[in-house]
Design an enzyme around this catalytic site. Structure first.
Site, mmCIF file in Angstrom:
data_model
loop_
_atom_site.group_PDB
_atom_site.id
_atom_site.type_symbol
_atom_site.label_atom_id
_atom_site.label_comp_id
_atom_site.label_asym_id
_atom_site.label_seq_id
_atom_site.Cartn_x
_atom_site.Cartn_y
_atom_site.Cartn_z
ATOM 1 N N ALA A 35 -1.797 6.689 -11.246
ATOM 2 C CA ALA A 35 -2.902 7.542 -11.719
ATOM 3 C C ALA A 35 -4.144 6.758 -12.119
ATOM 4 C CB ALA A 35 -2.424 8.388 -12.902
ATOM 5 N N GLY A 62 -8.119 6.564 -7.385
ATOM 6 C CA GLY A 62 -7.954 7.323 -6.159
ATOM 7 C C GLY A 62 -7.317 8.684 -6.316
ATOM 8 N N ARG A 69 -2.130 -0.635 -14.675
ATOM 9 C CA ARG A 69 -3.301 -1.111 -15.412
ATOM 10 C C ARG A 69 -3.507 -0.260 -16.660
ATOM 11 N NH1 ARG A 69 -6.850 -1.313 -9.913
ATOM 12 N NH2 ARG A 69 -5.673 0.617 -9.627
ATOM 13 N N ASN A 106 2.749 9.614 -6.212
ATOM 14 C CA ASN A 106 1.534 9.186 -5.527
ATOM 15 C C ASN A 106 1.459 7.672 -5.335
ATOM 16 O OD1 ASN A 106 -1.484 9.212 -4.807
ATOM 17 N ND2 ASN A 106 -1.437 8.052 -6.718
ATOM 18 N N TYR A 114 3.723 -0.416 7.345
ATOM 19 C CA TYR A 114 3.165 0.677 6.538
ATOM 20 C C TYR A 114 3.573 2.023 7.123
ATOM 21 C CZ TYR A 114 -0.069 3.936 4.393
ATOM 22 O OH TYR A 114 -0.585 5.020 3.730
ATOM 23 N N LYS A 164 5.903 5.154 5.405
ATOM 24 C CA LYS A 164 5.490 6.548 5.280
ATOM 25 C C LYS A 164 6.365 7.474 6.129
ATOM 26 C CE LYS A 164 2.337 6.200 2.147
ATOM 27 N NZ LYS A 164 2.525 6.853 0.830
ATOM 28 N N PRO A 189 -2.368 12.802 4.056
ATOM 29 C CA PRO A 189 -3.797 12.663 4.337
ATOM 30 C C PRO A 189 -4.077 11.734 5.516
ATOM 31 C CG PRO A 189 -3.232 12.073 2.053
ATOM 32 C CD PRO A 189 -1.983 12.068 2.850
ATOM 33 N N GLY A 190 -5.225 11.982 6.151
ATOM 34 C CA GLY A 190 -5.786 11.021 7.085
ATOM 35 C C GLY A 190 -6.626 10.022 6.304
ATOM 36 N N GLU A 207 -9.535 3.140 -3.110
ATOM 37 C CA GLU A 207 -9.316 1.691 -3.088
ATOM 38 C C GLU A 207 -8.337 1.283 -1.992
ATOM 39 O OE1 GLU A 207 -8.015 0.469 -6.932
ATOM 40 O OE2 GLU A 207 -9.909 0.955 -7.930
#
Length: 252
Positions: free
Chosen positions: A10, A13, A35, A86, A152, A156, A182-183, A188
């Protein structure tokens, strides 16, 4: 009594935008990320929506850290209604023969293992109550494989399979399971993928209008606000300028 949503990753992005959107929709929030300064900044921002917020700072690749964080939650925060998985990333964009072990491990440990670790801790309480909604953030890369996306894309594709498996296994417990795919989204994401090379990252979105984090947050809000008898299995959302993982139109 307000429902509780947990959003991983969170601090920037899609995760940050989703937390804000769900706060506007009346959820109390548990926000997670690596962070702590950004978590606290977001928590302060969300106070504007009269939302209660708990922050959990950990690296989703570390099972002990996840377990300890969940154990620290006050009892009134343990009945999580919505889990948005996410946290995820791409690291590197090389052909398979040039890929770095460290990039591969980071993607596998974050995108697959991290999602599984956290979900396994949250699911039992949903099963007890026979209600809940899990949303896994996937990607067009989970549906199509493209050059230099090898590992990657594999992670997914795994998220897609895990989502479908979750939906089947949790069907008797009235738990909704969804994914959003999403495309191109300008966050970031590309900066991380290209290890901080801003020029390469900027080139990804050159001469076209990509999706933005708020667009994906809108889709997630739509999913969680459907009536109890409706589950949105998956939303594939692309910018108008993108037709597939590899076909896009740039206004030169």
């Amino acid at each position: 009594m307000k429902k509780i949503a947990m959003v991983t990753g969170a601090t920037s992005g899609i995760g940050k935008a989703t937390a804000k959107k769900l706060a506007q929709s009346g959820y109390n929030l548990i926000i997670t990320g690596r962070r702590n300064d950004r978590l606290q900044e977001l928590k302060d921002n969300l106070k504007n929506h009269a939302t209660e917020v708990e922050t959990l700072c950990f690296d989703i690749r570390e099972t002990i850290a996840i377990e300890n964080a969940i154990k620290q939650l006050p009892a009134e925060w343990t009945n999580i209604d919505v889990l948005v998985n996410n946290a995820g990333l791409a690291a590197g964009a090389d052909p398979i023969y040039n890929g770095l072990w460290s990039d591969w491990e980071q993607m596998i440990d974050t995108n697959i293992k991290g999602l599984l670790y956290l979900s396994k801790l949250i699911i039992p309480k949903m099963m007890e109550r026979k209600q809940g909604h899990i949303i896994n953030v996937s990607s067009i890369a989970g549906k199509e494989t493209y050059a230099n996306g090898n590992v990657y894309c594999a992670t997914k594709h795994a998220v897609e399979a895990i989502t479908k498996g979750m939906r089947i296994d949790l069907l008797p417990y009235n738990i909704k399971v969804s994914s959003v795919s999403p495309g191109m989204v300008e966050t970031e994401f590309s900066i991380v993928r290209y290890h901080g090379d801003k020029a390469k990252a900027d080139n990804v979105y050159k001469c076209l209008t990509p999706l933005f984090a708020d667009d994906i947050a809108d889709a997630i809000e739509f999913m969680v606000t459907r009536p109890p008898h409706v589950n949105i299995n998956d939303i594939l959302i692309m910018p108008t300028a993108q037709a597939s993982a590899v076909y896009n139109h740039r206004e030169e």
